[in-house]
Write a protein that holds these residues in place. Structure first.
Motif, PDB file in Angstrom:
ATOM      1  N   ASP A  94       0.823  -1.213   0.000  1.00 26.70           N
ATOM      2  CA  ASP A  94       0.000   0.000   0.000  1.00 26.70           C
ATOM      3  C   ASP A  94       0.858   1.265   0.000  1.00 26.70           C
ATOM      4  O   ASP A  94       0.320   2.365   0.163  1.00 26.70           O
ATOM      5  N   ASP A  95       2.170   1.093  -0.127  1.00 26.68           N
ATOM      6  CA  ASP A  95       3.079   2.235  -0.182  1.00 26.68           C
ATOM      7  C   ASP A  95       2.967   3.111   1.066  1.00 26.68           C
ATOM      8  O   ASP A  95       2.875   4.333   0.985  1.00 26.68           O
ATOM      9  N   ARG A  96       2.933   2.447   2.218  1.00 34.55           N
ATOM     10  CA  ARG A  96       2.859   3.147   3.515  1.00 34.55           C
ATOM     11  C   ARG A  96       4.209   3.033   4.213  1.00 34.55           C
ATOM     12  O   ARG A  96       4.826   1.964   4.195  1.00 34.55           O
ATOM     13  N   ASP A  97       4.628   4.117   4.869  1.00 29.95           N
ATOM     14  CA  ASP A  97       5.929   4.100   5.563  1.00 29.95           C
ATOM     15  C   ASP A  97       5.869   3.385   6.912  1.00 29.95           C
ATOM     16  O   ASP A  97       6.899   2.966   7.441  1.00 29.95           O
ATOM     17  N   GLY A  98       4.681   3.325   7.493  1.00 30.83           N
ATOM     18  CA  GLY A  98       4.614   2.717   8.819  1.00 30.83           C
ATOM     19  C   GLY A  98       3.191   2.407   9.243  1.00 30.83           C
ATOM     20  O   GLY A  98       2.220   2.813   8.591  1.00 30.83           O
ATOM     21  N   TYR A  99       3.102   1.670  10.334  1.00 29.55           N
ATOM     22  CA  TYR A  99       1.815   1.294  10.927  1.00 29.55           C
ATOM     23  C   TYR A  99       1.833   1.825  12.354  1.00 29.55           C
ATOM     24  O   TYR A  99       2.748   1.506  13.121  1.00 29.55           O
ATOM     25  N   ARG A 104      -8.429  -0.016  12.513  1.00 30.22           N
ATOM     26  CA  ARG A 104      -9.786   0.559  12.502  1.00 30.22           C
ATOM     27  C   ARG A 104     -10.098   1.331  13.777  1.00 30.22           C
ATOM     28  O   ARG A 104     -10.825   2.307  13.760  1.00 30.22           O
ATOM     29  N   THR A 105      -9.552   0.825  14.901  1.00 29.88           N
ATOM     30  CA  THR A 105      -9.884   1.415  16.201  1.00 29.88           C
ATOM     31  C   THR A 105      -9.013   2.617  16.534  1.00 29.88           C
ATOM     32  O   THR A 105      -9.160   3.193  17.598  1.00 29.88           O
ATOM     33  N   PHE A 106      -8.108   2.978  15.645  1.00 25.10           N
ATOM     34  CA  PHE A 106      -7.238   4.140  15.886  1.00 25.10           C
ATOM     35  C   PHE A 106      -8.102   5.362  16.192  1.00 25.10           C
ATOM     36  O   PHE A 106      -9.100   5.605  15.519  1.00 25.10           O
ATOM     37  N   PRO A 107      -7.731   6.155  17.204  1.00 18.80           N
ATOM     38  CA  PRO A 107      -8.590   7.279  17.599  1.00 18.80           C
ATOM     39  C   PRO A 107      -8.742   8.316  16.482  1.00 18.80           C
ATOM     40  O   PRO A 107      -7.751   8.797  15.940  1.00 18.80           O
ATOM     41  N   THR A 108      -9.976   8.654  16.171  1.00 19.29           N
ATOM     42  CA  THR A 108     -10.238   9.657  15.136  1.00 19.29           C
ATOM     43  C   THR A 108      -9.582  10.990  15.503  1.00 19.29           C
ATOM     44  O   THR A 108      -9.114  11.717  14.625  1.00 19.29           O
ATOM     45  N   GLY A 109      -9.538  11.316  16.780  1.00 25.10           N
ATOM     46  CA  GLY A 109      -8.904  12.563  17.203  1.00 25.10           C
ATOM     47  C   GLY A 109      -7.440  12.605  16.789  1.00 25.10           C
ATOM     48  O   GLY A 109      -6.956  13.617  16.275  1.00 25.10           O
ATOM     49  N   THR A 110      -6.740  11.498  16.982  1.00 22.02           N
ATOM     50  CA  THR A 110      -5.330  11.442  16.592  1.00 22.02           C
ATOM     51  C   THR A 110      -5.194  11.453  15.072  1.00 22.02           C
ATOM     52  O   THR A 110      -4.337  12.149  14.519  1.00 22.02           O
ATOM     53  N   ALA A 111      -6.046  10.680  14.388  1.00 23.68           N
ATOM     54  CA  ALA A 111      -5.967  10.606  12.921  1.00 23.68           C
ATOM     55  C   ALA A 111      -6.180  11.985  12.306  1.00 23.68           C
ATOM     56  O   ALA A 111      -5.395  12.440  11.464  1.00 23.68           O
ATOM     57  N   ASP A 112      -7.235  12.679  12.756  1.00 21.57           N
ATOM     58  CA  ASP A 112      -7.520  13.990  12.178  1.00 21.57           C
ATOM     59  C   ASP A 112      -6.405  14.981  12.507  1.00 21.57           C
ATOM     60  O   ASP A 112      -6.021  15.807  11.684  1.00 21.57           O
ATOM     61  N   GLY A 113      -5.861  14.884  13.730  1.00 27.16           N
ATOM     62  CA  GLY A 113      -4.762  15.772  14.132  1.00 27.16           C
ATOM     63  C   GLY A 113      -3.531  15.572  13.262  1.00 27.16           C
ATOM     64  O   GLY A 113      -2.877  16.538  12.852  1.00 27.16           O
ATOM     65  N   LEU A 114      -3.214  14.319  12.961  1.00 28.95           N
ATOM     66  CA  LEU A 114      -2.050  14.034  12.110  1.00 28.95           C
ATOM     67  C   LEU A 114      -2.314  14.474  10.674  1.00 28.95           C
ATOM     68  O   LEU A 114      -1.430  15.010   9.997  1.00 28.95           O
ATOM     69  N   ARG A 115      -3.540  14.254  10.204  1.00 33.08           N
ATOM     70  CA  ARG A 115      -3.881  14.686   8.842  1.00 33.08           C
ATOM     71  C   ARG A 115      -3.719  16.203   8.704  1.00 33.08           C
ATOM     72  O   ARG A 115      -3.212  16.688   7.695  1.00 33.08           O
ATOM     73  N   GLU A 116      -4.144  16.936   9.742  1.00 31.88           N
ATOM     74  CA  GLU A 116      -3.976  18.395   9.697  1.00 31.88           C
ATOM     75  C   GLU A 116      -2.507  18.787   9.609  1.00 31.88           C
ATOM     76  O   GLU A 116      -2.178  19.867   9.146  1.00 31.88           O
ATOM     77  N   ASP A 161      10.768  11.928  12.834  1.00 31.56           N
ATOM     78  CA  ASP A 161      12.068  11.398  13.260  1.00 31.56           C
ATOM     79  C   ASP A 161      12.343  10.016  12.672  1.00 31.56           C
ATOM     80  O   ASP A 161      13.500   9.608  12.541  1.00 31.56           O
ATOM     81  N   HIS A 162      11.259   9.284  12.382  1.00 30.55           N
ATOM     82  CA  HIS A 162      11.447   7.950  11.812  1.00 30.55           C
ATOM     83  C   HIS A 162      11.249   7.963  10.296  1.00 30.55           C
ATOM     84  O   HIS A 162      11.098   6.905   9.682  1.00 30.55           O
ATOM     85  N   GLY A 163      11.209   9.164   9.707  1.00 25.27           N
ATOM     86  CA  GLY A 163      11.094   9.276   8.258  1.00 25.27           C
ATOM     87  C   GLY A 163       9.759   8.789   7.722  1.00 25.27           C
ATOM     88  O   GLY A 163       9.660   8.322   6.588  1.00 25.27           O
ATOM     89  N   VAL A 164       8.713   8.891   8.543  1.00 26.04           N
ATOM     90  CA  VAL A 164       7.406   8.351   8.161  1.00 26.04           C
ATOM     91  C   VAL A 164       6.470   9.481   7.753  1.00 26.04           C
ATOM     92  O   VAL A 164       6.184  10.378   8.550  1.00 26.04           O
ATOM     93  N   GLU A 165       5.988   9.446   6.505  1.00 25.72           N
ATOM     94  CA  GLU A 165       5.069  10.484   6.025  1.00 25.72           C
ATOM     95  C   GLU A 165       3.659   9.955   5.785  1.00 25.72           C
ATOM     96  O   GLU A 165       2.708  10.714   5.725  1.00 25.72           O
TER      97      GLU A 165
END
Lengths: 396, 396
Positions: free
Chosen positions: B17-22, B116-128, B106-110
């Motif tokens: 999926d061309d993802r740098d990290g999980y 699925r259960t990842f907190p939406t608050g964190t996801a939206d914050g990182l997307r911003e 710091d880990h070169g992850v973009e």
């Protein structure tokens, strides 16, 4: 409804943000959902708060109990949306999005606020179906939960009564142990270990209808790490930290208490640390009243500890010895909840239940922590803890 | 590392999926995070899986333990990112987004995949903050976890040994109880209640290093609701369902077992249901081997029950009596995990640990459930449960 929840602050926030509803998608380990729904189940379920009510979506297995026991205004079962068929056709992930989108539509909800912890998978799935999902980042439900109703206070008191019985059982083991020549404690002919005291605590709590995931009975250097549960033989002339945070199995309400003991003589520095920690605990209690901030109360504890020459995270943010945690935290359906009694702690309100638990830590000396659970009142506090503070363990 | 986790399937998916990290952002109640990090802590922490390693972000309080105990390749403490200062300046919500964005950088992850259960608050914050966040909806880590390593099997076996001791203690109470004229069971002069048997189970488990949140000791109509824990006096001539699912406190691994007992004569229909359920349990066991699906195994149980004239959710999706749940589920760090032994159950693999637990329910008759825990093998299964199946309780 015994819990008697007042969600008006949540509804005002929804109205202010022009949101049709607030959706929680979690299991009963989520205290906010348990609080808002008045329901607990082993598997995930959903709770929707709208202007006109609280609406549950549950599995068929939970339906009967949800209707009887929950405080929701409506209860819908998943089969209403052919959930099993959706799973077979689309897989669990998409089935859930479709079901929830239909559930929201049935309640006329097009835009929702969700808690920070709301699953990103669900949020993205609903967004793909046109639902406007925004994170409610203030933690309004946790703020509402911080102020306890009279019924909730009763439950927390009951858990703390069980906790006192467990602490007394632990203290009695320590008090009546014999000391071997090598300094280890012996009880009934066998080494008195952290594990044995923990078992006694757990059995006592069980007999009072409470359970716990963890207990701390930490001796010597173990006690200098506030998160170390402790293990192995307990020794005379060492500090022994006993921290018990049980939960009532029925009501879900926690309590919290810590005492530090020593058999024999732990040494002058340990005794001084005990006395200073007790002073900090008293200063923090003294500072509590509605209107002051958690930061003020934390500051009162830090003042005493720093004046006595010990490092705190305030005086040295990178210290690994001294006072290396917050002064306290809210306690309720979560063991750690709002309000915070830390540098970040906001205004304390009457009805907030908080722990007051300063401590001092150093691997060379061991750990000292003294903790009571209190409820904030208009002009001070009421102590929910009825347990003597003293370094020397005594039986009964 | 004892756990010896193989994350290659996750890394392949990330690459595809061309993802740098999980990234996992949760506390230790999240089994995926516990599994991937080899670490458990009372407060939330973050685990990042990249091509080159597993990286933890923890509070200062957890740092020392994380370095010693976790299986991560690197451990970073929050203070590296001035977390407390960020909280003071921006509040907890934004502080967390900023800290995590810096940690990822710091880990070169973009770009990250999240559960699925990842907190939406964190996801939206990182997307911003420009991080590309996509939900990994397949549940790859849960799939990896489903196949147990040799070390994990040992842990589950150990928990099931404790479970057998607890079941034996419960059965002995039932077997040695006296029957009063009104049909209630009496033990040691006192009414034998669901609560008393539950306490005996819990104390036995405690002495074996296990704990549990819930146990089911459900008599008569209580037992006809598979989620009812049971309460009150136990009676002769009634079915009594005892379902125990303890967790080892140290390793976190669950076990699961159910037996159904009756003192006296529960009646012909109850006895027939017991025999049919035992047949369904044997048919389901017989159907298990690597390569068949969970749906096949569920179907084998349904065949027997339907042939005997009872409703199942397959024959009648809306039935509230008969066989109203799945045949089984995976057991490991979660009590309910992959694979599913239900209509949605996919291929079973050697090393999958599953429960086999058909049952029949009717408020008029009571409940019957028989459950063993097994591990799937190439040519069948190995039963991890060593406990007699029989309706009449016996002592020892």
């Amino acid at each position: 409804m015994e819990l008697d929840v007042d969600l008006s602050a949540l509804r005002s926030a929804l109205e202010a943000d022009d949101r049709d509803g607030y959706l929680i998608d979690d299991d009963a380990s989520d205290a906010d959902q348990r609080y808002v729904s008045g329901f607990t189940a082993p598997d995930p379920y959903q709770t929707l708060v709208t202007a006109d009510g609280v609406h549950l979506l549950v599995s068929g297995l939970e339906y009967g109990r949800a209707v009887t026991e929950s405080s929701a205004d409506t209860v819908t079962r998943r089969s209403t949306y052919d959930y099993q068929k959706l799973v077979a056709e689309h897989g669990g992930h998409e089935a859930k999005s479709r079901m929830l989108a239909a559930f929201l539509e049935d309640h006329g909800v097009e835009s929702i606020a969700v808690p920070r912890t709301f699953p990103t998978g669900t949020a993205d799935g609903l967004r793909e179906r046109g639902v406007d999902v925004a994170v409610e980042s203030e933690g309004i439900v946790e703020d509402i939960r911080a102020t306890k109703t009279a019924w909730e206070l009763e439950q927390i008191r009951a858990t703390q009564r069980a906790n006192e019985a467990a602490m007394a059982a632990a203290e009695e083991l320590l008090a009546t142990a014999e000391v071997r020549d090598d300094g280890t404690l012996v009880h009934g002919g066998e080494a008195l270990t952290s594990e044995r005291v923990t078992e006694e605590i757990e059995i006592t709590l069980l007999r009072h209808g409470c359970g716990l995931d963890d207990t701390i009975v930490a001796c010597g250097a173990d006690g200098a790490d506030p998160h170390d549960r402790g293990s192995g033989p307990l020794k005379a002339d060492e500090l022994i930290v006993v921290d018990i945070f049980p939960r009532d199995k029925e009501t879900g309400y926690f309590a919290d208490m810590t005492r530090t003991f020593a058999r024999g003589d732990p040494g002058e520095e340990a005794r001084r640390r005990y006395a200073v920690t007790e002073d900090a605990y008293e200063a923090a209690l003294e500072a509590v009243e509605a209107g002051v901030t958690g930061a003020d109360v934390h500051g009162a504890a830090c003042d005493v500890l720093e004046d006595a020459g010990y490092a705190t995270l305030r005086s040295d943010p990178s210290t690994e010895t001294g006072f290396i945690h917050s002064t306290g935290h809210g306690v309720g359906l979560d063991i750690h909840e709002q309000p915070s009694v830390s540098p970040a702690g906001g205004e304390l309100l009457a009805g907030h239940v908080i722990s007051i638990e300063p401590g001092l830590y150093d691997p060379e000396i061991g750990g000292v922590r003294i903790e009571d659970l209190i409820v904030v009142t208009e002009d001070g506090y009421e102590n929910l803890t009825d347990y003597r503070v003293g370094l020397e363990p005594t039986a009964e």
